[in-house]
Design an enzyme around this catalytic site. Structure first.
Site, mmCIF file in Angstrom:
data_model
loop_
_atom_site.group_PDB
_atom_site.id
_atom_site.type_symbol
_atom_site.label_atom_id
_atom_site.label_comp_id
_atom_site.label_asym_id
_atom_site.label_seq_id
_atom_site.Cartn_x
_atom_site.Cartn_y
_atom_site.Cartn_z
ATOM 1 N N ILE A 33 -1.377 -0.706 -4.891
ATOM 2 C CA ILE A 33 -1.840 -1.003 -6.242
ATOM 3 C C ILE A 33 -0.644 -0.899 -7.180
ATOM 4 O O ILE A 33 0.342 -0.217 -6.878
ATOM 5 C CB ILE A 33 -3.004 -0.088 -6.700
ATOM 6 C CG1 ILE A 33 -2.663 1.386 -6.507
ATOM 7 C CG2 ILE A 33 -4.277 -0.429 -5.973
ATOM 8 C CD1 ILE A 33 -3.775 2.322 -6.962
ATOM 9 N N ASP A 34 -0.720 -1.573 -8.309
ATOM 10 C CA ASP A 34 0.388 -1.625 -9.254
ATOM 11 C C ASP A 34 0.761 -0.236 -9.767
ATOM 12 O O ASP A 34 -0.067 0.681 -9.777
ATOM 13 C CB ASP A 34 0.031 -2.508 -10.455
ATOM 14 C CG ASP A 34 -0.174 -3.962 -10.071
ATOM 15 O OD1 ASP A 34 0.348 -4.367 -9.020
ATOM 16 O OD2 ASP A 34 -0.861 -4.677 -10.814
#
Length: 322
Positions: free
Chosen positions: A144-145
């Site tokens: 995930i970012d």
């Protein structure tokens, strides 16, 4: 001469793939030449580059020691061993990644990453012993970012990693996201269709409503959980997994995520105290449709974060964070 004994985590690999990781200083050309000239053997016999390894196999390399003179490097020790564990067993770990932490080393060579924290954590517990692993290290199964928080899956052994990668590819893991967006959604529940193209130079994506060459179809489903003070709390399910899909798709229809500096209303969000995007991968279901081997016991189980920072702010009528 150098010798490797294949353990359970290294089994199942091709010989050449194993040696590429286990003997990093050995040039590829010399590796294949050594196999061809029988200076590399498996169990004392001639071998082939694509030969699959089994537990207990003995690999002998009759090559110069200079290719193996390498001190064991433990870069994960530079990261703290502190992680938020949602669930853990002998095969995997579910970590709650905070906003601001990258999952892997990035272009800036960030030393403090989630994977390094996890490896340090498992090393301290005695579950990860690098000296006994020729090619395997605990690995992330999803990413995930940096500025997104939520559940990240870590495989503790090679078999779990193989199974999880296969199940993710077959979309047998269901992830749900919470996000806080500006405005009132046009429908309480909708499946959005769009077309996305990544611009690597800008590290950004563009969205269209109609098909066009070079654009990939995306499907983003949302359900409105609550609306208050001009903001909406959504639960989002991805039916396609593209770069920045949730952030860009919601911004495209006029409802950017709070705190999203790339697709949102950055200046106004900062006034509200939102330094990070209000987006969280908060729920994970293992929805296995076929055999899952050593992970079969997870089939049908759902894991959910008990707390999500922006949900608490929203429900308590606060739209700012210190």
């Amino acid at each position: 001469m150098k010798e490797f004994i294949v353990n359970q985590n290294d089994a199942g690999q091709r010989l050449d793939k194993f040696l590429t990781k286990a003997a990093r200083n050995l040039p590829h050309s010399l590796l294949y030449k050594g196999i061809r000239l029988k200076r590399i053997k498996v169990n004392g016999r001639r071998c082939l580059p694509n030969q699959k390894l089994a537990p207990g196999d003995r690999i002998e390399l009759y090559l110069n020691d200079e290719f193996f003179e390498e001190e064991l490097s433990l870069p994960f020790l530079s990261a703290p061993p502190s992680i938020n564990v949602l669930y853990e067993d002998g095969n995997l770990l579910l970590a709650d990644k905070p906003c601001g932490l990258v999952v892997h080393e990035d272009s800036e060579n960030t030393a403090d990453t989630l994977i390094r924290r996890v490896q340090h954590y498992l090393y301290k517990k005695g579950e990860y012993r690098p000296k006994e692993e020729a090619s395997f290290a605990p690995a992330l199964c999803n990413r995930i970012d940096r500025n997104t928080c939520g559940i990240v899956i870590i495989a503790k052994n090679a078999e779990a990693l193989r199974i999880l990668n296969e199940k993710i590819k077959n979309r047998e893991l269901i992830k749900k996201y919470l996000c806080l967006v500006r405005g009132r959604m046009p429908e309480p529940h909708a499946l959005l269709t769009g077309y996305l193209k990544k611009d690597s130079a800008r590290n950004k994506v563009d969205i269209l409503d109609i098909p066009q060459q070079g654009y990939l179809k995306i499907l983003t489903e949302y359900v409105v959980l609550e609306e208050k003070n001009g903001f909406s709390l959504l639960e989002v399910t991805l039916h396609t997994g593209r770069t920045h899909q949730i952030r860009a798709h919601l911004a495209h229809i006029g409802h950017p995520i709070l705190g999203d500096g790339k697709y949102g209303v950055n200046r106004e969000d900062k006034k509200l105290g939102y330094k990070f995007q209000a987006l969280c991968s908060y729920q994970l279901t293992f929805s296995f449709s076929g055999g899952a081997g050593i992970l079969e016991y997870l089939s049908g189980r759902t894991f959910e974060l008990p707390e999500v920072w922006f949900r608490e702010d929203f429900e308590n009528g606060r739209l700012s964070r210190d």
